[in-house]
Design a protein around this motif. Structure first.
Motif, PDB file in Angstrom:
ATOM      1  N   SER A  18       0.805  -1.227   0.000  1.00 26.18           N
ATOM      2  CA  SER A  18       0.000   0.000   0.000  1.00 26.18           C
ATOM      3  C   SER A  18       0.838   1.276   0.000  1.00 26.18           C
ATOM      4  CB  SER A  18      -0.929   0.011   1.210  1.00 26.18           C
ATOM      5  OG  SER A  18      -0.159  -0.068   2.392  1.00 26.18           O
ATOM      6  N   ALA A  19       2.147   1.141   0.337  1.00 28.25           N
ATOM      7  CA  ALA A  19       2.964   2.361   0.413  1.00 28.25           C
ATOM      8  C   ALA A  19       3.742   2.638  -0.862  1.00 28.25           C
ATOM      9  CB  ALA A  19       3.925   2.267   1.599  1.00 28.25           C
ATOM     10  N   THR A  72       2.723   5.896  -3.041  1.00 26.47           N
ATOM     11  CA  THR A  72       3.187   7.204  -2.566  1.00 26.47           C
ATOM     12  C   THR A  72       4.650   7.437  -2.890  1.00 26.47           C
ATOM     13  OG1 THR A  72       2.847   6.020  -0.498  1.00 26.47           O
ATOM     14  CG2 THR A  72       1.770   8.142  -0.710  1.00 26.47           C
ATOM     15  N   GLU A  73       5.444   6.357  -2.871  1.00 25.19           N
ATOM     16  CA  GLU A  73       6.857   6.536  -3.193  1.00 25.19           C
ATOM     17  C   GLU A  73       7.038   6.918  -4.654  1.00 25.19           C
ATOM     18  OE1 GLU A  73       9.553   3.483  -1.648  1.00 25.19           O
ATOM     19  OE2 GLU A  73       7.988   3.059  -0.156  1.00 25.19           O
ATOM     20  N   LYS A  83       5.004   8.907  -6.151  1.00 20.46           N
ATOM     21  CA  LYS A  83       4.277  10.181  -6.266  1.00 20.46           C
ATOM     22  C   LYS A  83       2.855   9.994  -6.788  1.00 20.46           C
ATOM     23  CE  LYS A  83       7.778  12.784  -5.022  1.00 20.46           C
ATOM     24  NZ  LYS A  83       9.009  12.233  -5.494  1.00 20.46           N
ATOM     25  N   THR A  84       2.260   8.851  -6.483  1.00 17.84           N
ATOM     26  CA  THR A  84       0.842   8.644  -6.812  1.00 17.84           C
ATOM     27  C   THR A  84       0.289   7.778  -5.689  1.00 17.84           C
ATOM     28  OG1 THR A  84      -0.670   7.590  -8.355  1.00 17.84           O
ATOM     29  CG2 THR A  84       1.588   6.786  -8.397  1.00 17.84           C
ATOM     30  N   SER A  85      -0.832   7.126  -5.905  1.00 19.12           N
ATOM     31  CA  SER A  85      -1.303   6.226  -4.851  1.00 19.12           C
ATOM     32  C   SER A  85      -1.308   4.805  -5.378  1.00 19.12           C
ATOM     33  CB  SER A  85      -2.707   6.628  -4.395  1.00 19.12           C
ATOM     34  OG  SER A  85      -3.642   6.220  -5.358  1.00 19.12           O
ATOM     35  N   SER A  86      -1.187   3.841  -4.475  1.00 14.23           N
ATOM     36  CA  SER A  86      -1.149   2.449  -4.906  1.00 14.23           C
ATOM     37  C   SER A  86      -2.426   2.068  -5.638  1.00 14.23           C
ATOM     38  CB  SER A  86      -0.962   1.532  -3.704  1.00 14.23           C
ATOM     39  OG  SER A  86       0.366   1.641  -3.238  1.00 14.23           O
ATOM     40  N   ASP A 100       5.970  -1.762   1.465  1.00 22.01           N
ATOM     41  CA  ASP A 100       6.686  -1.125   0.352  1.00 22.01           C
ATOM     42  C   ASP A 100       7.434  -2.145  -0.506  1.00 22.01           C
ATOM     43  OD1 ASP A 100       8.774  -1.587   2.050  1.00 22.01           O
ATOM     44  OD2 ASP A 100       8.923   0.510   2.716  1.00 22.01           O
TER      45      ASP A 100
END
Ligand SMILES: Nc1ncnc2c1ncn2[C@@H]1O[C@H](COP(=O)(O)OP(=O)(O)OP(=O)(O)O)[C@@H](O)[C@H]1O
Ligand SMILES: [Mg+2]
Lengths: 401, 227
Positions: free
Chosen positions: A155-156, A159-160, A162-165, A199
């Motif tokens: 789920s993370a 964000t890494e 620069k968007t969402s899963s 992640d």
């Protein structure tokens, strides 16, 4: 009746010197609060550990290749996918086998690029780990056999990048130079041990083996043993199968090792117990210091109220009555401190359970025990000042300035 | 038979390695219903004498009988019991418990006597009525005038129906008018049959008593019937 009246007299005296009483009670409050919080945390942690063992209908063993003696080199006969298949074929125990290939690759999406932990595994991996799908789907056995380039992400990961899963589901990403389609996102799991499942990226085992890492050597084989069989029994079976697969002659050493994760939880349990025993010990010292504070304040109180004591004696108070009055006062102060400590400790513990997602479970015996202990502290440290008060000469006490 | 009989009472205080002779051989008899004033210069031993016959202290030597009991041999809790049942004290500085109401203060001796709460209340209220404070029962000492405080103290001294009422300079902290009111109260009590021993410096006050004992340097200098 008499007790009730003594308690209300004691509460009056405590109220009359509220700030002083409060400062005195602080050590008692801190002591009981730490006992309660620690006992709570200890029992929660224990429960969480116990649950992870007993609630699981199975125990998990992991098989790793062992390093050859004296060198850092991986043994010449590593664990391979074929070893896992041999374990699956062995029907003596109805275990579930999950071979895993792990490594680290770059993951690109749009202009963003990160380094990510990759796990290649079979369909049953998610179930054995207890991961649940949040968006999309897991890959399945057919995806694996077809070496499909599909992936499930934590789920993370989004964000890494620069968007969402969630937004990545259905999108194509580049993993170590190979194009993959994201088909699912797992529920947030939180850090467990030294890895964070949130992640990571998960791909089918054969895809990982053929397309990404180019090896059929696996990093570990996870074996989930149903509770019907003991871990020891399962270890013997695994050994039997793998020794045969690896052609190990009698008397020769294993070139793999089997790890029982529940041993780790046993250790964890012991560590938790030692840790809380330590804190409770410190809390005990704090209570003792609190007791000395109570004794000190009671001595001050007796001196300050010498004339009051003289008067009470002039009116016919016996030594016992005065003794009782001051002991009750010390005990009441300690009990109030103890109860305040229980409330504070429970509150702290409650906050911690919220963050840790633990069950809130303070054993009643801990509450009862710590309040009783505070009362005993009051009794023990109150006796001497109370005796001093009881033995005052009335004529002298009345003249006291 | 006399209520109080004192025979050769002496009291020595040890101050470091020095002894102070506060009383040097005091003997007297006091009968039921007498009103006695004790007078004498400061430091003559009046308070010391009152402490001993009031069972707050024990004599160094001599015998002291109260109701034919030789209380000079009594100790600790035996004396506490006598103080509770037989003796009422009124002090110059009132000695009321500051955080308690007038009613609670008056109930205190009955509490130590072991009466139940209802009886404590009933008796305390009736003596507060007797001293004219029925409207001030729920007040704390800080909310009362000096004269009212002393009347609370008198009510407290009377509440357990003592054989003797002791008062050590009861008007010492009061202005002359409130002082006179308090003295009138003592006179009324005496008229109702209460035995009273009162220490005072003022001749005017002593004159309402029937008998005056004058003490000097720990000895009785004179013991006279008034009028
Ligand atoms: N606890 C004590 N320790 C030492 N000496 C004492 C003690 N109490 C009284 N004295 C001494 O005994 C003597 C008599 O004291 P006491 O208080 O009886 O005098 P008093 O007649 O009541 O004086 P006053 O009119 O000032 O109240 C004094 O010299 C006093 O200093
Ligand atoms: Mg005096």
């Amino acid at each position: 009746m008499i007790l009730q009246e003594s308690i209300s007299t004691a509460i009056d005296a405590i109220r009359a010197n509220f700030l002083r009483s409060f400062l005195t009670a602080i050590a008692i409050i801190i002591g009981t609060a730490s006992v309660i919080a620690m006992v709570g945390i200890g029992s929660s942690a224990q429960k969480a550990i116990d649950d992870s063992i007993t609630n699981a209908s199975a125990r998990t063993l992991s098989v790793y290749p062992s390093r050859a003696r004296g060198t850092q080199k991986i043994n010449s006969t590593p664990l391979v996918i074929k070893d896992a298949d041999a374990l699956i074929k062995d029907k003596e125990i109805q275990w579930r086998v999950s071979p895993e290939i792990r490594g680290s690759k770059s993951l690109k999406y749009g202009n963003e690029s990160i380094t990510i932990s990759v796990t290649g595994a079979r369909e049953n991996y998610f179930d054995i780990q207890g991961y649940e799908i949040n968006h999309g789907v897991f890959f399945n056995g057919r995806d694996d056999l077809a070496r499909k380039r599909v992936a499930v992400i934590g789920s993370a990961v989004g964000t890494e990048l620069k968007t969402s899963s969630e937004a990545l589901v259905g999108k194509e990403v580049n993993l170590g130079g190979v194009t993959f389609k994201i088909i699912g996102v797992i529920n947030s799991e939180g850090v467990s041990g030294w890895s964070n499942p949130d992640d990571q990226i998960y791909i089918p085992l054969l895809t990982a083996s053929d397309r990404v890492f180019g090896r059929d050597r696996v990093d570990s084989i996870r074996v989930e043993v149903p509770n019907l069989h003991s871990p020891e029994e399962a270890m013997i079976s695994i050994e039997r199968v793998l020794r045969r697969e690896h052609d190990i002659g009698p008397g020769e050493e294993n070139n793999f090792r089997i790890h029982d994760w529940s041993q780790f939880t046993d250790l964890q349990r012991q560590a938790t117990a030692i840790f809380s025993a330590l804190i409770i010990g410190i809390a005990g010292i704090s209570l003792l210091v609190g007791g000395i504070g109570v004794m000190n304040i009671m001595l001050v109180s007796v001196t300050e109220r010498t004339r009051e004591i003289g008067l009470r004696k002039a009116l016919g108070a016996t030594e016992k009555a005065i003794l009782f009055q001051f002991i009750i006062e010390a005990v009441t102060l300690c009990i109030i401190g103890g109860v305040a400590g229980v409330l504070l400790g429970s509150f702290l513990y409650f906050i911690i359970t919220l963050f840790q997602d633990w069950p809130f479970a303070i054993p009643f015996s801990a509450i009862f025990g710590s309040v009783t202990f505070s009362a005993c502290i009051g009794l023990f440290f109150g006796i001497w000042p109370a005796r001093k008060a009881a033995q005052l000469e009335p004529a002298v006490a009345l003249r006291y300035e | 038979m006399s209520l109080i009989k004192a025979e050769g009472i002496t009291k020595q205080y040890l101050l470091g390695n020095q002894t102070v002779d506060a009383l040097r051989g005091i003997s007297f008899d006091i009968n039921q219903g007498e009103f006695i004033a004790i007078m004498g210069p400061s430091g003559s031993g009046k308070s010391t004498l009152m402490n001993i016959i009031g069972c707050l202290d024990t004599p160094t030597q001599g015998k002291y009988f109260l109701n034919q009991q030789e209380v000079s041999t009594f100790k600790g809790d035996e004396l506490a019991k006598i103080r509770n049942k037989e003796i009422g004290f009124v002090f110059q500085t009132f000695h009321l418990l500051a955080r308690n109401t007038a009613l609670d203060n008056v109930m205190l001796p009955l509490k130590y006597a072991g009466f139940d709460k209802a009886k404590q209340m009933k008796r305390a209220k009736s003596v507060l009525l007797q001293v004219g404070l029925e409207s001030r029962m729920e007040h704390q000492p800080s909310e009362l005038s000096g004269g009212q405080q002393q009347r609370v103290a008198i009510a407290r001294a009377l509440v357990n129906k003592p054989s003797i009422l002791f008062a050590d300079e009861p008007t010492g902290n009061l202005d002359s008018q409130t002082g006179n009111e308090v003295i009138k109260l003592f006179k009324d009590l005496h008229d109702q049959g209460q035995t009273i021993i009162l220490i005072t410096h003022e001749n005017e006050i002593a004159s309402i008593a029937q008998r005056t004992i004058f003490i000097k340097d720990g000895l009785i200098e004179s013991d006279t019937q008034n009028k």
